[in-house]
Design an enzyme around this catalytic site. Structure first.
Site, short mmCIF file in Angstrom:
data_model
loop_
_atom_site.label_atom_id
_atom_site.label_comp_id
_atom_site.label_asym_id
_atom_site.label_seq_id
_atom_site.Cartn_x
_atom_site.Cartn_y
_atom_site.Cartn_z
N CYS A 87 -38.29 -18.66 -21.72
CA CYS A 87 -38.83 -19.71 -22.32
C CYS A 87 -39.10 -20.90 -21.67
O CYS A 87 -40.09 -21.66 -21.61
CB CYS A 87 -38.10 -19.95 -23.65
SG CYS A 87 -36.60 -20.51 -23.26
N HIS A 126 -33.59 -22.86 -26.66
CA HIS A 126 -34.85 -22.34 -26.42
C HIS A 126 -36.09 -23.39 -26.59
O HIS A 126 -36.12 -24.08 -27.60
CB HIS A 126 -35.09 -21.26 -27.51
CG HIS A 126 -36.54 -20.56 -27.65
ND1 HIS A 126 -37.10 -19.73 -26.74
CD2 HIS A 126 -37.71 -20.94 -28.47
CE1 HIS A 126 -38.19 -19.34 -26.96
NE2 HIS A 126 -38.69 -20.12 -27.87
N ASP A 141 -45.63 -20.87 -28.86
CA ASP A 141 -44.65 -20.06 -28.06
C ASP A 141 -44.96 -19.14 -27.09
O ASP A 141 -45.43 -18.04 -27.98
CB ASP A 141 -43.38 -19.84 -28.91
CG ASP A 141 -42.26 -19.74 -28.27
OD1 ASP A 141 -42.28 -19.49 -27.23
OD2 ASP A 141 -41.12 -19.84 -28.84
#
Length: 299
Positions: A87, A126, A141
Site C-alpha cells: 500500500c 495502511h 485504493d
C-alpha cells in the site's frame, strides 16, 4: 495531499513529489492510452489499469532488499523494473500521478481489520487516498491486495456499490470511522476503517518502516503476492495460492517450493533477478508445512 491546492505557503513535506514524475513511463507501465483530464471517468480508468498491471507483493523484503517510498525508488521498482508493491508504495505513486494530472488528492491512513470486528481498535498502518472530483470526495485504493475496490467509492455513509461482480459497502463504524466492507459469499467482510485526518508522506514512511522491518509484520514473516482482477482474484501466501471467483468459495492450490518463481512469473507477471530467486527459494524451502490460515492478508 495539501489542504489548499497550489498554496505556495505549504511546505514541500505536505505535497507529493510531482515534479520528478515520469508520467509517460508510468502510463506505459500500466498500458493506459485513455483520457487524462481530471474527471471521475479518468480516475476510474486509471485505477483499473493500475490494478491490472501492478500486483501487490512483498518480494523485496523476503529476498533481503529494502522498501523505500521516495518517488525515485518507486519509479525504479514499480515502473522501470515492472515490479509490484504494497500500500505505501502503490498509493504514494498513484497519488503522485493523480496530482500531476490535476486531481486534488490527499493521503489517509487506515486501521486494518481483514475480517476483525469493527469495534476492535487495530493500529494505524495502511495508506489509502481520498480524491476530490466531480464535486465529491472519493476513497481510492490501489494497494490493498486482492480484496480492494476496483473503482473510486464516494465518501457517503451506507453506500453500497458494485465493481463488476465485486460488492462493497461504506458505512460508519462503532468508533465513528469510515468502514470499508466487501461482500464474500453473502456476508460482509470488514477490510479497514479510517478517519478524515490527512496522512502525509512522512507518516507513510514511518508505517512503511514498520511494515517492512517489524518481526511481527506479515510482510516480514510471509511470502505475499496478490492480484485484484476484474473477474478472478489471486492471493499467494507462502506456498498456498488461493483463487477467488465471484460467489464461490476460494480454490486452494498448494505449490512446490521450486515452482514458486514460475508461479510468480506466470500468474502475477513478476520476474526476479537470479540472486532474488535464489533467496526466495531458500526462504520457500523452510515453508513447506506452513498455512495462511489466520493471517490478516485478505486471504
Amino acid at each position: 495531499m495539501q489542504a489548499v491546492r497550489n498554496a505556495q505557503s505549504l511546505h514541500e513535506s505536505t505535497q507529493w513529489e510531482t515534479s520528478a514524475l515520469d508520467l509517460d513511463a508510468y502510463l506505459a507501465r500500466i498500458d493506459y492510452r485513455g483520457p487524462l483530464a481530471p474527471s471521475l471517468e479518468t480516475l476510474t480508468a486509471l485505477q483499473q489499469a493500475h490494478l491490472a498491471a501492478v500486483p501487490f507483493e512483498n518480494l523485496e523484503i523476503v529476498t533481503g532488499g529494502e522498501i523505500r517510498i521516495d518517488l525515485e525508488s518507486l519509479q525504479d521498482k514499480l515502473v522501470r523494473r515492472r515490479r509490484g508493491g504494497y500500500c505505501h508504495e502503490q498509493n504514494t505513486l498513484f497519488a503522485t500521478v493523480l496530482d500531476r494530472l490535476g486531481f486534488e488528492v490527499a493521503g489517509r491512513n487506515a486501521r486494518m481489520l481483514m475480517g476483525e470486528d469493527a469495534s476492535v481498535v487495530t493500529p494505524l498502518g495502511h495508506t489509502l487516498l481520498v480524491v476530490k472530483v466531480a464535486g465529491h470526495d472519493w476513497m481510492v485504493d490501489v494497494g490493498v491486495g486482492n480484496v480492494g475496490p476496483r473503482e473510486p467509492i464516494r465518501l457517503e455513509a451506507d453506500l453500497e456499490v458494485s465493481h463488476g461482480p465485486w460488492e462493497y459497502r461504506l458505512e460508519r463504524s462503532p468508533l465513528g470511522y469510515w468502514l470499508l466492507r466487501h461482500k464474500r459469499l453473502g456476508e460482509w467482510f470488514n477490510i479497514y476503517q479510517f478517519s478524515d485526518e490527512p496522512c502525509y508522506r512522512a507518516d507513510s514512511g514511518e508505517y512503511n518502516y514498520l511494515a517492512s522491518r517489524h518481526p511481527g509484520s506479515p510482510f516480514v514473516r510471509r511470502i505475499v503476492a496478490q492480484h485484484n482482477g476484474a473477474e478472478i482474484r489471486l492471493a499467494l501466501t507462502d506456498l498456498e495460492l488461493k483463487i477467488f471467483r465471484p460467489g464461490q468459495a476460494p480454490e486452494l492450490q498448494r505449490i512446490e517450493a521450486d515452482a514458486l518463481p514460475d508461479v510468480l512469473r506466470q500468474r502475477f507477471g513478476l520476474a526476479l533477478t537470479p540472486k532474488q530467486e535464489r533467496a526466495l527459494l531458500q526462504r520457500a524451502e523452510t515453508l513447506v508445512e506452513t498455512t495462511s490460515e489466520g493471517e490478516q492478508l485478505g486471504t
